[in-house]
Scaffold this active site. Structure first.
Site, PDB file in Angstrom:
ATOM      1  N   GLU A  54       0.826  -1.205   0.000  1.00 13.73           N
ATOM      2  CA  GLU A  54       0.000   0.000   0.000  1.00 13.73           C
ATOM      3  C   GLU A  54       0.865   1.262   0.000  1.00 13.73           C
ATOM      4  O   GLU A  54       0.506   2.270  -0.628  1.00 13.73           O
ATOM      5  CB  GLU A  54      -0.938  -0.004   1.208  1.00 13.73           C
ATOM      6  CG  GLU A  54      -2.005  -1.083   1.157  1.00 13.73           C
ATOM      7  CD  GLU A  54      -2.862  -0.994  -0.100  1.00 13.73           C
ATOM      8  OE1 GLU A  54      -3.447   0.083  -0.349  1.00 13.73           O
ATOM      9  OE2 GLU A  54      -2.936  -2.001  -0.833  1.00 13.73           O
ATOM     10  N   TRP A  68       1.698   1.823  -3.557  1.00 14.15           N
ATOM     11  CA  TRP A  68       0.601   2.434  -4.327  1.00 14.15           C
ATOM     12  C   TRP A  68       0.651   3.953  -4.159  1.00 14.15           C
ATOM     13  O   TRP A  68       0.469   4.702  -5.119  1.00 14.15           O
ATOM     14  CB  TRP A  68      -0.751   1.899  -3.861  1.00 14.15           C
ATOM     15  CG  TRP A  68      -1.251   0.703  -4.620  1.00 14.15           C
ATOM     16  CD1 TRP A  68      -1.302  -0.580  -4.185  1.00 14.15           C
ATOM     17  CD2 TRP A  68      -1.791   0.699  -5.953  1.00 14.15           C
ATOM     18  NE1 TRP A  68      -1.830  -1.393  -5.166  1.00 14.15           N
ATOM     19  CE2 TRP A  68      -2.142  -0.634  -6.258  1.00 14.15           C
ATOM     20  CE3 TRP A  68      -2.010   1.684  -6.920  1.00 14.15           C
ATOM     21  CZ2 TRP A  68      -2.702  -1.007  -7.480  1.00 14.15           C
ATOM     22  CZ3 TRP A  68      -2.557   1.326  -8.138  1.00 14.15           C
ATOM     23  CH2 TRP A  68      -2.904   0.002  -8.416  1.00 14.15           C
ATOM     24  N   TRP A  87     -21.290  12.182 -19.029  1.00 16.88           N
ATOM     25  CA  TRP A  87     -21.651  12.331 -17.625  1.00 16.88           C
ATOM     26  C   TRP A  87     -23.003  13.027 -17.494  1.00 16.88           C
ATOM     27  O   TRP A  87     -23.301  13.985 -18.217  1.00 16.88           O
ATOM     28  CB  TRP A  87     -20.592  13.134 -16.883  1.00 16.88           C
ATOM     29  CG  TRP A  87     -19.206  12.579 -16.951  1.00 16.88           C
ATOM     30  CD1 TRP A  87     -18.124  13.140 -17.556  1.00 16.88           C
ATOM     31  CD2 TRP A  87     -18.747  11.327 -16.399  1.00 16.88           C
ATOM     32  NE1 TRP A  87     -17.021  12.333 -17.407  1.00 16.88           N
ATOM     33  CE2 TRP A  87     -17.370  11.213 -16.706  1.00 16.88           C
ATOM     34  CE3 TRP A  87     -19.360  10.308 -15.673  1.00 16.88           C
ATOM     35  CZ2 TRP A  87     -16.604  10.123 -16.313  1.00 16.88           C
ATOM     36  CZ3 TRP A  87     -18.603   9.216 -15.280  1.00 16.88           C
ATOM     37  CH2 TRP A  87     -17.244   9.125 -15.600  1.00 16.88           C
ATOM     38  N   TRP A 128      -9.703   8.031  -7.379  1.00 15.01           N
ATOM     39  CA  TRP A 128     -10.936   8.336  -8.112  1.00 15.01           C
ATOM     40  C   TRP A 128     -10.855   7.863  -9.557  1.00 15.01           C
ATOM     41  O   TRP A 128     -11.817   7.288 -10.084  1.00 15.01           O
ATOM     42  CB  TRP A 128     -11.241   9.840  -8.031  1.00 15.01           C
ATOM     43  CG  TRP A 128     -12.098  10.137  -6.847  1.00 15.01           C
ATOM     44  CD1 TRP A 128     -11.698  10.550  -5.613  1.00 15.01           C
ATOM     45  CD2 TRP A 128     -13.510   9.985  -6.781  1.00 15.01           C
ATOM     46  NE1 TRP A 128     -12.777  10.662  -4.773  1.00 15.01           N
ATOM     47  CE2 TRP A 128     -13.896  10.333  -5.463  1.00 15.01           C
ATOM     48  CE3 TRP A 128     -14.490   9.607  -7.685  1.00 15.01           C
ATOM     49  CZ2 TRP A 128     -15.238  10.294  -5.045  1.00 15.01           C
ATOM     50  CZ3 TRP A 128     -15.822   9.569  -7.275  1.00 15.01           C
ATOM     51  CH2 TRP A 128     -16.182   9.907  -5.969  1.00 15.01           C
TER      52      TRP A 128
END
Length: 474
Positions: free
Chosen positions: A279, A282, A311, A387
């Protein structure tokens, strides 16, 4: 000559390379720039800004023990930084400015402008690696480009770290006192909304707290990290991200603690340790992406073709998501956790991001911005990377056809509904079966005051898959 230590996201005295370099080079004065206009432009959360302030208060005491005066100057945005720093250098007869590197387009432009202004004064501007284990540009593909696939990036990082683990810088020795007083630090930064005391209490400030949290995690939780980290009702994660984001803790300190607990092993030995190191990598990966592909810090998708996604404009649905009123309990509990604590469990970040960008087909950038406006650990690289991964617009992102089902995720990762009951007390009386999907009870039996689902999951999934299939192929 005197050195000016320009503090940014590095609010600590241990393992602070710029501080060590400055105090080794000469008598050192520290500077912190308060820049409310810039914070607003970056959507920095009020709780995060207050966390910076509280950590700065703690740091001021640590610097005082080193006889390093701390000066505070206010500039509205970073455009005024070159002038403010230049004026201070002239007044204090500074020989060089020492700072730790920051990344992102605005940070890079700011530092370039400061460097140019200092060159005109004959003052050196020296920058040091701080936020990363390995400098951007040092982990590249065979063709000389930045890695776009995490597994490949990770493999090279592990080999580099095995060859040479980054050394920790000790806390410097105190210097001789200087005839310069520190500036008083404000009880609050003017013009910014106040922060709830209960929220602030979740995140006590200071290096001592961060160090204790790190050691407690290593001593009591890391062995179960791989098994517990996806369960939001349990304290299975380190919750150190806020301290890393403002530099109260360094990634080298985290890696060093993990290696000490794992007999120096990076990718073997204790499984929980190896998973946690993964992690950390990352986090490293997304910061390298920020440097190699600057467009991701300019509100643009990493995968250019996804800019054509249709969108939807649905402000009522966006507001329901923001306030935890979607009718899906685990989604709503996660969003209310964010509003109350300034933090959200990592698996839930992925879940709510997929729900917004896919089931609702709302632009991921609206979610990215909402997170930054509320996260105490808001970090441009990690937030954008997460995101875009969830929305399938980013580098090495989840395949577009993969959508987390919020009901099955709830049943799997909060099987007894403990997390949901904590954050949604209106559902506390429901059974372990019903709490994951109250809508299935029907209108008369549904708990009063809790909203009906704002989207049919099947309809939302079909709509998202079609939108991605209709993208032009290059």
């Amino acid at each position: 000559m005197r050195q000016l230590l320009w503090l940014r996201s590095d609010l600590r005295v241990h393992d602070n390379r710029a501080l060590s370099a400055a105090m080794s080079a000469g008598p050192t004065v520290a500077l912190y720039l308060v820049s409310p206009g810039q914070w607003q432009a970056h959507d920095d959360a009020p709780c995060k800004i207050d966390f910076w302030r509280r950590n700065l208060l703690e740091l001021a005491g640590e610097l005082a023990q080193l006889n390093v005066p701390l000066l505070v100057r206010r500039v509205d945005t970073w455009r005024q930084a070159p002038q403010a720093i230049s004026a201070l250098c002239e007044r204090l007869q500074i020989g060089s400015v020492q700072a730790n590197e920051e990344y992102g387009v605005n940070e890079t432009r700011r530092d370039q402008a400061v460097d140019q202004a200092l060159q005109r004064l004959g003052v050196a501007f020296r920058r040091h690696l701080d936020q990363l284990l390995l400098p951007p540009g040092s982990v590249l593909t065979r063709s000389g480009g930045y890695f776009q696939v995490f597994s490949q990036f990770r493999k090279v990082c592990l080999q580099r770290l095995l060859d040479r683990s980054p050394a920790l810088q000790p806390k410097p020795r105190a210097q001789a006192p200087l005839p310069l007083a520190s500036d008083p630090l404000p009880a609050a930064f003017d013009g910014l909304p106040g922060v709830d005391a209960a929220l602030a209490a979740y995140w006590p400030a200071g290096e001592a707290v961060a160090s204790a949290r790190l050691q407690d995690f290593i001593d009591t939780q890391i062995d179960d990290y791989h098994a517990q980290r996806d369960l939001p009702a349990r304290p299975g994660t380190s919750q150190l991200s806020a301290y890393l984001a403002c530099g109260v803790l360094s990634p080298r300190q985290c890696l060093g603690a993990a290696l000490n607990a794992n007999q120096g092993e990076l990718d073997s030995g204790r499984q929980g340790v190896a998973t946690w190191i993964n992690e950390l990598l990352w986090r490293e990966f997304y910061k390298h992406i920020l440097v190699g592909f600057p467009r991701v810090s300019q509100h643009r998708a990493f995968r250019a073709e996804t800019e054509a996604l249709p969108w939807r404009d649905a402000p009522d649905e966006l507001a329901a998501w923001q306030q935890g009123r979607t009718g899906f309990p685990l989604i709503d509990a996660a969003m209310r956790q964010l509003l109350a604590t300034g933090w959200m469990h990592n698996r839930l970040r992925m879940l709510v991001a997929m729900f917004l960008s896919k089931h609702l087909l709302l632009d991921w950038r609206a979610g990215e911005r909402w997170f930054m406006q509320h996260l105490i650990d808001g970090d441009l690289a990690a937030n954008n990377g997460g995101w875009q991964w969830s929305a399938s617009t980013g580098t090495d992102a989840v395949p577009y056809f993969r959508l987390f089902n919020p009901i099955s995720q709830s049943q799997r990762f909060d099987p007894h509904g403990r997390f949901i009951r904590h954050w949604l007390p209106e559902l506390a009386a429901l059974s372990e079966r019903d709490i994951h999907n109250p809508a299935a009870l029907g209108g008369l039996l549904a708990p009063p005051g809790y909203p009906a689902p704002i989207v049919d999951l099947g309809v939302g999934r079909t709509r998202a898959l079609q939108a991605f299939r209709d993208l032009p192929r290059h």
